[in-house]
Design a protein around this motif. Structure first.
Motif, PDB file in Angstrom:
ATOM      1  N   UNK A  25      42.796  44.514  40.403  1.00 21.23           N
ATOM      2  CA  UNK A  25      43.311  44.771  39.053  1.00 21.23           C
ATOM      3  C   UNK A  25      42.699  43.798  38.046  1.00 21.23           C
ATOM      4  N   UNK A  26      42.410  42.556  38.451  1.00 25.21           N
ATOM      5  CA  UNK A  26      41.816  41.577  37.537  1.00 25.21           C
ATOM      6  C   UNK A  26      40.395  41.963  37.136  1.00 25.21           C
ATOM      7  N   UNK A  27      39.667  42.589  38.060  1.00 28.70           N
ATOM      8  CA  UNK A  27      38.254  42.900  37.815  1.00 28.70           C
ATOM      9  C   UNK A  27      37.996  44.382  37.589  1.00 28.70           C
ATOM     10  N   UNK A  28      39.063  45.170  37.464  1.00 29.55           N
ATOM     11  CA  UNK A  28      38.897  46.622  37.372  1.00 29.55           C
ATOM     12  C   UNK A  28      37.985  47.061  36.220  1.00 29.55           C
ATOM     13  N   UNK A  29      38.097  46.479  35.007  1.00 30.71           N
ATOM     14  CA  UNK A  29      37.176  46.910  33.938  1.00 30.71           C
ATOM     15  C   UNK A  29      35.706  46.708  34.308  1.00 30.71           C
ATOM     16  N   UNK A 224      46.121  44.477  31.657  1.00 29.94           N
ATOM     17  CA  UNK A 224      44.704  44.327  31.299  1.00 29.94           C
ATOM     18  C   UNK A 224      44.054  45.624  30.846  1.00 29.94           C
ATOM     19  N   UNK A 225      44.223  46.681  31.607  1.00 23.09           N
ATOM     20  CA  UNK A 225      43.598  47.954  31.258  1.00 23.09           C
ATOM     21  C   UNK A 225      44.279  48.589  30.047  1.00 23.09           C
ATOM     22  N   UNK A 232      42.272  48.355  21.883  1.00 24.50           N
ATOM     23  CA  UNK A 232      40.836  48.090  21.708  1.00 24.50           C
ATOM     24  C   UNK A 232      40.491  46.603  21.782  1.00 24.50           C
ATOM     25  N   UNK A 233      41.178  45.880  22.667  1.00 20.36           N
ATOM     26  CA  UNK A 233      40.872  44.465  22.843  1.00 20.36           C
ATOM     27  C   UNK A 233      39.665  44.297  23.765  1.00 20.36           C
ATOM     28  N   UNK A 238      42.053  40.625  26.716  1.00 22.27           N
ATOM     29  CA  UNK A 238      43.154  41.276  27.437  1.00 22.27           C
ATOM     30  C   UNK A 238      43.562  40.443  28.650  1.00 22.27           C
ATOM     31  N   UNK A 239      42.579  39.875  29.333  1.00 23.35           N
ATOM     32  CA  UNK A 239      42.878  39.015  30.482  1.00 23.35           C
ATOM     33  C   UNK A 239      43.642  37.771  30.078  1.00 23.35           C
TER      34      UNK A 239
END
Length: 499
Positions: A25-29, A224-225, A232-233, A238-239
């Motif tokens: 979840x932390x690295x999903x983007x 985060x997502x 639009x951050x 967002x993190x």
């Protein structure tokens, strides 16, 4: 020396486990830039690690009692090496699902410390100690904050491989500094489950933790997502905001435990769900970024407070079955983090907004508030009943007309009459005949004028034996001063008088 190291070591263990737990979840983007993940399946990718992390909390809590925390932490970190490496090499959605499922071991270690650490401290410190251990939640904040920064420079795959080194460090630390001589509890797991499964407090605490810890996990995964797609951050921004949410919730956990040691824990839970309900209603209206931040921080504050208080309550009510109860309660909290993201995604796909989901959250919080209030007053009534039934003094309660409504076990022991034999009758069923009519007239006159009477009185047992009582009668009044009922307490002083 080793015993003193357990609190800091196990807290750091939890930080490490939680850092690993939320890698995806932390690295999903970043991962989505290389791996195609359908929008409707995003929630499944982030929520699946929560499933195993929840279910495994029951056996890990139990075996922490049987084998000790050292063995369980060691085994867990060794096992985590495999899914972490597998995810770092992932190339498909299926790889993320398989690896993410086994990342749940990192979240499951929570039940190890809450079972082990209270063994090293007196009861009056259990809330604070479990609260300090709960700072391990900070691991999710560290991953959420640090992993995107590292991925910006190194790429997500190499960033995940860095976690392998972290796990190796803690395998070594636990091997050398874990307590090899921790007190073990070896009651069979099914015996422990049977001993608690019908206790309503287990399921109430599970519900409360389902909401408080579940919301902590859900917001950690969801924010985060959500912040990137809806406000639009930038991904790093967002993190950072998510890390702030996690940090506040984590800080409030030891505060909640400490307050639980000092004050009535159930009153603190009432305050928790009052705040929670209001914050969820605010979020339901999808306000501006400023108000949304206020709502999220209120959720973080109340979730952290509630998390600390609940793990003060567990050892209070389940001292001998702490391992299995910690496992069940913490499992329900983990599952509480699994369902909200899926529910929110489903609602969003059907309605195009999250408002209904947050309104449902506020309703669940409101229902929990009602249940905590019931539990608080039920506990007070249970305490009153316990005192009534266990005191050595005989007690009888009558209505305003003098009809007996209740007696305690000591009454039966002293008089020989059972409750069924005297209910609805007048206290004169005990009359010995040794007092004149004027004696009773004076007694009732004083009782009605002053609200109480005390003195010596001869009464008769069921077997016909006369005995001397010291009797206290008090009137129970309503707010206007009218008498509602009378309570008499008495002791047998026959032998004392003879002496």
């Amino acid at each position: 020396m080793i015993k003193k190291m357990q609190l800091p070591l196990q807290t750091l263990n939890l930080i490490t486990g939680f850092m690993v737990w939320v890698i995806i979840s932390s690295l999903l983007p970043f991962i989505r830039e290389d791996i195609a993940i359908p929008a409707e399946k995003l929630a499944m990718v982030t929520a699946l690690p929560v499933v195993l992390g929840s279910i495994l909390r029951i056996p890990l809590g139990y075996y922490a009692n049987v084998l000790g925390a050292r063995v369980i932490f060691l085994a867990s970190f060794v096992l985590l090496l495999f899914p972490v490496y597998y995810i770092s090499e992932a190339g498909t959605y299926g790889d993320l699902i398989i690896g993410g499922l086994f990342l749940g071991i990192g979240g499951a270690v929570f039940s190890v410390g809450v079972t082990s650490l209270p063994k090293y401290y007196p009861k009056e410190k259990h809330g604070f100690v479990n609260g300090i251990y709960g700072i391990g939640n900070l691991g999710t904040a560290l991953s959420t904050f640090m992993a995107p920064i590292a991925a910006t420079q190194l790429g997500w795959s190499l960033t995940i491989k860095l976690y392998l080194g972290l796990l190796m460090i803690f395998i070594v630390l636990n091997f050398f500094f874990g307590d090899r001589h921790e007190t073990k509890v070896k009651t069979p797991i099914m015996d422990q489950i049977k001993g608690v499964i019908k206790n309503e407090k287990l399921w109430l605490f599970s519900l409360f933790y389902f909401i408080t810890f579940g919301s902590f996990v859900a917001f950690t995964i969801y924010l985060p997502n959500f912040l990137v797609t809806n406000f639009d951050l930038e991904k790093v921004d967002a993190g950072l905001r998510t890390a702030g949410f996690i940090a506040l919730a984590t800080f409030m956990r030891p505060v909640g435990g400490w307050l639980g040691d000092k004050f009535q824990p159930l009153l603190l839970l009432i305050a928790t769900f009052v705040i929670y309900t209001g914050a969820a209603v605010l979020l339901a209206f999808v306000p501006s970024m400023g108000l949304y931040t206020v709502g999220c921080l209120a959720i973080a504050f109340s979730a952290g407070l509630g998390n600390g208080v609940i793990f003060k309550l567990v050892p209070m009510y389940f001292n001998k079955q702490a391992g299995i109860v910690n496992g069940i309660v913490s499992m329900m909290g983990g599952l509480g983090g699994f369902f909200p993201p899926i529910m929110l995604s489903l609602i969003y796909s059907l309605t195009g907004q999250y408002s209904i989901g947050f309104m449902l959250l506020s309703e669940v919080a409101l229902a929990s508030l009602v249940l905590v209030i019931w539990l608080y007053y039920h506990g007070k009534l249970a305490l009153t009943s316990e005192v009534f039934n266990s005191t050595g003094q005989g007690i009888l309660v009558t209505d305003i007309a003098g009809n007996i409504k209740s007696v305690n076990p000591a009454f039966t022991k002293l008089t020989g009459f059972t409750e069924q034999e005297v209910l609805g009758k007048k206290p004169n069923v005990l009359k010995s005949g040794k007092q004149e009519k004027a004696f009773y007239q004076d007694l009732w006159s004083n009782l009605k004028e002053k609200g109480m009477w005390q003195g010596e009185i001869w009464n008769k047992r069921k077997n016909g034996e006369d005995y001397l009582q010291w009797l206290n009668i008090s009137a129970i009044k309503d707010e206007t001063g009218e008498h509602l009922r009378y309570v008499g307490t008495f002791t047998d002083i026959t032998e004392e008088r003879k002496a």
